[in-house]
Design an enzyme around this catalytic site. Structure first.
Site, mmCIF file in Angstrom:
data_model
loop_
_atom_site.group_PDB
_atom_site.id
_atom_site.type_symbol
_atom_site.label_atom_id
_atom_site.label_comp_id
_atom_site.label_asym_id
_atom_site.label_seq_id
_atom_site.Cartn_x
_atom_site.Cartn_y
_atom_site.Cartn_z
ATOM 1 N N TYR A 166 0.814 -1.208 0.000
ATOM 2 C CA TYR A 166 0.000 0.000 0.000
ATOM 3 C C TYR A 166 0.852 1.265 0.000
ATOM 4 O O TYR A 166 0.705 2.144 0.859
ATOM 5 C CB TYR A 166 -0.928 0.018 1.218
ATOM 6 C CG TYR A 166 -1.877 -1.154 1.324
ATOM 7 C CD1 TYR A 166 -2.285 -1.865 0.207
ATOM 8 C CD2 TYR A 166 -2.376 -1.532 2.568
ATOM 9 C CE1 TYR A 166 -3.156 -2.941 0.322
ATOM 10 C CE2 TYR A 166 -3.258 -2.604 2.694
ATOM 11 C CZ TYR A 166 -3.634 -3.306 1.563
ATOM 12 O OH TYR A 166 -4.495 -4.368 1.686
ATOM 13 N N HIS A 224 -0.257 -11.943 1.666
ATOM 14 C CA HIS A 224 -1.069 -10.980 0.920
ATOM 15 C C HIS A 224 -1.454 -11.519 -0.452
ATOM 16 O O HIS A 224 -0.588 -11.880 -1.243
ATOM 17 C CB HIS A 224 -0.280 -9.675 0.765
ATOM 18 C CG HIS A 224 -1.136 -8.492 0.435
ATOM 19 N ND1 HIS A 224 -0.649 -7.217 0.428
ATOM 20 C CD2 HIS A 224 -2.445 -8.397 0.114
ATOM 21 C CE1 HIS A 224 -1.623 -6.379 0.102
ATOM 22 N NE2 HIS A 224 -2.724 -7.085 -0.100
#
Length: 339
Positions: A58, A126
């Site tokens: 992110y 992830h």
């Protein structure tokens, strides 16, 4: 959730029902003003939010979140909240994944430095659908490395995140069969106004030994907001158009699509024992709106209040607009991410 919390349970994960999605602090959705993150984190902690979700993927989110939490440390020490981050994904395409044990171990150390902490509460693999199954569960893979770090006390809980629910379930069942069940599953965009498949899968995750199940992106990665989703959103044109029509109908009736979508997702706590709903929060006002929506849901449940006539009417119209796309899941990885 309660007002200011100075400590959280350190022997068992006890997350607030509303979680802080710190991916929004990266500026991926909107331009972030420099004073927003500190104000947002302080407001969240004062409002009873005790868990923050981020990832190296992110953008600058880990740096921004780490700096913001450091800035409020006098009022809220590290022991007063949980941090969840991720490993394995470091860019947009499948080429930007590395699930090797060494990279996972290094990634956890890097995240701790960025987040200004010497331990992490939760670490997830992830977007597990982007890599081979063996890269996740096999020897020398990501989960092996994470469970080793857990045994060493560097992290407390291990889990996986992904978009396709069947992929998550396969991993959870495999881990249970080998006697090392996942602690956490994080799904996203699967308990929204458009897609409620997480309600169907959560009992299956529990049966596979998963202790905590969380939902992220109750707004469908900004699909259900007046401004609409960002250009990169994977929803096809027809679903985007339907979501825009929903926002228009809701607005015409004096309501807000983001609040309506949030309130809908928060009901998962009681409907199928969802632990936490993570919502992306950019500033203090976002936090206040999210907390207000959550509190309205809880007050209605406690007082056995029914939705207003307007809300019932609007929800019926929203369901009708979204009916052609009910429980539709877009491809993941997308063609762009496979490039």
């Amino acid at each position: 959730m309660t007002t200011t919390q100075q400590t959280v349970c350190q022997t068992e994960f006890q997350p607030s029902e509303l979680g802080f999605g710190a991916g929004a602090l990266s500026g991926t959705y909107d331009k972030i003003e420099s004073h927003w993150p500190v104000e947002a984190c302080r407001e969240a902690l004062r409002g009873g939010i005790n868990v923050f979700d981020t990832s190296p993927y992110y953008g600058a989110s880990e740096f921004v979140l780490g700096d913001a939490l450091e800035a409020v440390r006098d009022e809220f020490p590290r022991s007063s909240y949980y941090i969840q981050t991720k490993v394995g994904r470091y860019g947009v395409t499948t080429k930007d994944f590395d699930y090797s044990a060494q990279r996972v171990t290094d990634s956890v150390k890097e995240s701790m430095r960025r987040l200004r902490t010497d331990y992490l509460d939760l670490v997830l693999c992830h977007d597990v659908e982007f890599v081979k199954f063996e890269d996740v569960v096999g020897p020398g893979g990501a989960l092996e490395a994470l469970f080793k770090l857990k045994a060493e006390g560097k992290i407390k809980y291990v889990g996986c995140s992904a978009y396709p629910l069947p992929v998550l379930l396969r991993i959870a069942e495999h881990q249970q069969a080998k006697g090392q069940p996942l602690d956490v599953i994080l799904s996203y965009c699967h308990y929204t106004l458009q897609n409620t498949k997480l309600a169907e899968y959560t009992p299956k995750f529990r049966a596979a030994g998963v202790r905590y199940v969380a939902n992220a992106s109750p707004l469908g990665m900004a699909l259900f907001r007046d401004a609409g989703p960002p250009q990169w959103h994977p929803a096809h044109a027809e679903l985007r158009a339907a979501a825009k029509s929903c926002a228009d109908v809701v607005r015409e009736n004096g309501l807000n699509i983001s609040e309506l979508a949030s309130m809908f997702s928060f009901t998962g706590r009681d409907i199928f024992q969802l632990n936490t709903t993570y919502i992306g929060l950019e500033n203090k006002e976002d936090v206040q709106k999210a907390l207000a929506a959550w509190k309205r849901v809880k007050e209605r449940e406690q007082n056995l209040e029914k939705p207003t006539e307007t809300e019932t009417k609007v929800m019926d119209e929203v369901r009708e607009l979204l009916a052609p796309f009910k429980d539709y899941s877009w491809p993941s990885p997308t063609p762009r991410e496979l490039a």
